[in-house]
Design a protein around this motif. Sequence first.
Motif, PDB file in Angstrom:
ATOM      1  N   PRO A  27     -31.854 -29.580  61.125  1.00  0.00           N
ATOM      2  CA  PRO A  27     -30.518 -30.176  61.264  1.00  0.00           C
ATOM      3  C   PRO A  27     -29.412 -29.143  61.473  1.00  0.00           C
ATOM      4  O   PRO A  27     -28.400 -29.434  62.120  1.00  0.00           O
ATOM      5  N   TRP A  28     -29.623 -27.939  60.958  1.00  0.00           N
ATOM      6  CA  TRP A  28     -28.585 -26.906  61.050  1.00  0.00           C
ATOM      7  C   TRP A  28     -28.584 -26.215  62.407  1.00  0.00           C
ATOM      8  O   TRP A  28     -27.735 -25.372  62.686  1.00  0.00           O
ATOM      9  N   LEU A  29     -29.512 -26.606  63.264  1.00  0.00           N
ATOM     10  CA  LEU A  29     -29.534 -26.142  64.653  1.00  0.00           C
ATOM     11  C   LEU A  29     -28.965 -27.186  65.610  1.00  0.00           C
ATOM     12  O   LEU A  29     -28.706 -26.888  66.775  1.00  0.00           O
ATOM     13  N   THR A  30     -28.814 -28.420  65.121  1.00  0.00           N
ATOM     14  CA  THR A  30     -28.408 -29.517  66.009  1.00  0.00           C
ATOM     15  C   THR A  30     -27.136 -30.191  65.509  1.00  0.00           C
ATOM     16  O   THR A  30     -26.031 -29.809  65.910  1.00  0.00           O
ATOM     17  N   THR A  31     -27.271 -31.158  64.634  1.00  0.00           N
ATOM     18  CA  THR A  31     -26.098 -31.943  64.221  1.00  0.00           C
ATOM     19  C   THR A  31     -25.204 -31.203  63.237  1.00  0.00           C
ATOM     20  O   THR A  31     -23.983 -31.397  63.238  1.00  0.00           O
ATOM     21  N   HIS A  32     -25.774 -30.357  62.389  1.00  0.00           N
ATOM     22  CA  HIS A  32     -25.007 -29.631  61.368  1.00  0.00           C
ATOM     23  C   HIS A  32     -24.817 -28.176  61.831  1.00  0.00           C
ATOM     24  O   HIS A  32     -25.347 -27.253  61.235  1.00  0.00           O
ATOM     25  N   PHE A  33     -24.055 -28.005  62.877  1.00  0.00           N
ATOM     26  CA  PHE A  33     -23.966 -26.703  63.541  1.00  0.00           C
ATOM     27  C   PHE A  33     -22.725 -25.904  63.163  1.00  0.00           C
ATOM     28  O   PHE A  33     -22.443 -24.867  63.755  1.00  0.00           O
ATOM     29  N   GLY A  34     -21.980 -26.342  62.176  1.00  0.00           N
ATOM     30  CA  GLY A  34     -20.720 -25.702  61.858  1.00  0.00           C
ATOM     31  C   GLY A  34     -20.846 -24.272  61.364  1.00  0.00           C
ATOM     32  O   GLY A  34     -21.908 -23.834  60.896  1.00  0.00           O
ATOM     33  N   ASN A  35     -19.743 -23.545  61.478  1.00  0.00           N
ATOM     34  CA  ASN A  35     -19.651 -22.179  60.970  1.00  0.00           C
ATOM     35  C   ASN A  35     -19.290 -22.250  59.488  1.00  0.00           C
ATOM     36  O   ASN A  35     -18.278 -22.844  59.124  1.00  0.00           O
ATOM     37  N   PRO A  36     -20.100 -21.671  58.616  1.00  0.00           N
ATOM     38  CA  PRO A  36     -19.794 -21.758  57.180  1.00  0.00           C
ATOM     39  C   PRO A  36     -18.472 -21.107  56.795  1.00  0.00           C
ATOM     40  O   PRO A  36     -17.976 -21.335  55.685  1.00  0.00           O
ATOM     41  N   ALA A  37     -17.901 -20.306  57.690  1.00  0.00           N
ATOM     42  CA  ALA A  37     -16.592 -19.704  57.411  1.00  0.00           C
ATOM     43  C   ALA A  37     -15.437 -20.609  57.851  1.00  0.00           C
ATOM     44  O   ALA A  37     -14.273 -20.279  57.601  1.00  0.00           O
ATOM     45  N   SER A  38     -15.753 -21.727  58.501  1.00  0.00           N
ATOM     46  CA  SER A  38     -14.705 -22.677  58.919  1.00  0.00           C
ATOM     47  C   SER A  38     -14.357 -23.575  57.739  1.00  0.00           C
ATOM     48  O   SER A  38     -15.122 -24.467  57.381  1.00  0.00           O
ATOM     49  N   ASN A  39     -13.196 -23.333  57.145  1.00  0.00           N
ATOM     50  CA  ASN A  39     -12.855 -24.037  55.900  1.00  0.00           C
ATOM     51  C   ASN A  39     -11.832 -25.143  56.081  1.00  0.00           C
ATOM     52  O   ASN A  39     -11.190 -25.566  55.115  1.00  0.00           O
ATOM     53  N   THR A  40     -11.700 -25.653  57.320  1.00  0.00           N
ATOM     54  CA  THR A  40     -10.700 -26.690  57.564  1.00  0.00           C
ATOM     55  C   THR A  40     -11.297 -28.033  57.954  1.00  0.00           C
ATOM     56  O   THR A  40     -10.563 -28.980  58.249  1.00  0.00           O
ATOM     57  N   HIS A  41     -12.629 -28.143  58.006  1.00  0.00           N
ATOM     58  CA  HIS A  41     -13.234 -29.424  58.389  1.00  0.00           C
ATOM     59  C   HIS A  41     -14.646 -29.540  57.818  1.00  0.00           C
ATOM     60  O   HIS A  41     -15.226 -28.571  57.303  1.00  0.00           O
ATOM     61  N   ALA A  42     -15.211 -30.747  57.943  1.00  0.00           N
ATOM     62  CA  ALA A  42     -16.479 -31.085  57.304  1.00  0.00           C
ATOM     63  C   ALA A  42     -17.657 -30.284  57.853  1.00  0.00           C
ATOM     64  O   ALA A  42     -18.611 -30.000  57.117  1.00  0.00           O
ATOM     65  N   TYR A  43     -17.616 -29.927  59.147  1.00  0.00           N
ATOM     66  CA  TYR A  43     -18.722 -29.144  59.703  1.00  0.00           C
ATOM     67  C   TYR A  43     -18.865 -27.814  58.960  1.00  0.00           C
ATOM     68  O   TYR A  43     -19.970 -27.394  58.609  1.00  0.00           O
ATOM     69  N   GLY A  44     -17.760 -27.163  58.742  1.00  0.00           N
ATOM     70  CA  GLY A  44     -17.784 -25.894  58.028  1.00  0.00           C
ATOM     71  C   GLY A  44     -18.108 -26.062  56.561  1.00  0.00           C
ATOM     72  O   GLY A  44     -18.858 -25.263  55.981  1.00  0.00           O
ATOM     73  N   TRP A  45     -17.540 -27.118  55.949  1.00  0.00           N
ATOM     74  CA  TRP A  45     -17.800 -27.338  54.523  1.00  0.00           C
ATOM     75  C   TRP A  45     -19.285 -27.589  54.271  1.00  0.00           C
ATOM     76  O   TRP A  45     -19.865 -27.071  53.312  1.00  0.00           O
ATOM     77  N   ASP A  46     -19.905 -28.402  55.134  1.00  0.00           N
ATOM     78  CA  ASP A  46     -21.334 -28.692  54.967  1.00  0.00           C
ATOM     79  C   ASP A  46     -22.173 -27.423  55.119  1.00  0.00           C
ATOM     80  O   ASP A  46     -23.121 -27.196  54.363  1.00  0.00           O
ATOM     81  N   ALA A  47     -21.824 -26.624  56.115  1.00  0.00           N
ATOM     82  CA  ALA A  47     -22.569 -25.384  56.328  1.00  0.00           C
ATOM     83  C   ALA A  47     -22.413 -24.434  55.150  1.00  0.00           C
ATOM     84  O   ALA A  47     -23.381 -23.805  54.705  1.00  0.00           O
TER      85      ALA A  47
END
Length: 397
Positions: A27-47
């Motif tokens: 999932p972290w290669l496809t739907t959950h692709f966010g940057n873990p350093a992105s702290n302004t949205h859910a994609y980053g928070w999930d990562a």
Amino acid sequence: MPTSYPVYLDYAATTPIDPRVLEQMMPWLTTHFGNPASNTHAYGWDAEEAVEKARAQVAAVIGAHPKEIVWTSGATESNNLAIKGAALAYADKGKHLITVNTEHKAVLDTFAYLQTQGFEVTYLPVNAEGLISIEQLRAALRPDTTLVSVMAVNNEIGVVQDLAGIAALCVEHDVLFHVDAAQAVAKVDLHIDRIPVDLMSFSGHKVYAPKGIGALYVRRKPRVRLAAQIHGGGHERGYRSGTLATHQIVGMGAAFALAQSEQLTETARVTQLQQRLWAGLTEALPALYLNGSAEHRVPYNLNISFAGIEGEALMMSLQRLAVSSGSACSSASLEPSYVLTAIGREPQLAHSALRISLGRQTTEADIDVALDEIITQVRRLRELSPVWDSQTNTLIA
């Protein structure tokens, strides 16, 4: 895997990704692709949450706090960060460092570089079993010694050093202790309550996680200082900058958790396979030599020399097996293994060594294939050897 592929007995070089690990990575290669350093949205928070879960899974294997785990690209980078980082951070205290002459090249080459930068390095010898002497280490320590680096499990001969004894000596002398544990996870005790190390290097691809991911344990209390080796962005508390590969990290965390949960049963299973292999070889073939301690070793490794045989011919003849003659990082060299030379093996025996390493997918059927292939080819090559007397099954004097 294609049916034409040989039986894989080179797990010390690398391991396949466990399907259970791959499932958690996808999932972290496809739907959950966010940057873990992105702290302004859910994609980053999930990562970020996934990264921290994996950090806790790696920390749990050694009883560490998750914040003591720093992500790297593998054990080579972890070793570089630990050794160069500590040497530079504590250079005002002293510039004397200690390691062992049978360490992995990722350690030895790092110390060699530091020698070009004004540091003095003592390389401890090993005995015939591949083990260092605590007393020799004690004698080598000096007031200006800042770091001792000793691997937990040797990658070529599988011997286990006395980590607890080394750690106690380092604590006594207020010297940092680094352990390369790439080959040791879920194979030996690494709990920091029993082995108070300061720095410990890990690799993902030795534990059924993907290649390209590793970690470094950095003790917080008392705090260990490191000089960063990669700059740009201040990731990983400033120790190691760079965007984190969430899918790789998730894989490493999952793999470490699996290895920890299955350690007892898997070690018992592999021990039986190793004993079956060694017993079968020694019953069928004379003049075999186990390289490294028979007592202080992991059951996942057998390193064996065969008298009367040319090593390259043996390797080329084992068509049904994927084995090695030593470290994968040094396999292109025509020189005999420096590890085997260090334990006193003469050149012929050092050249004729096989490293057979077992793993999670190894079966009894694989061991039977290995026995048949090795015994058949060793006998054939000895028949052709000008230095072997087939009538007496001994070397010609």
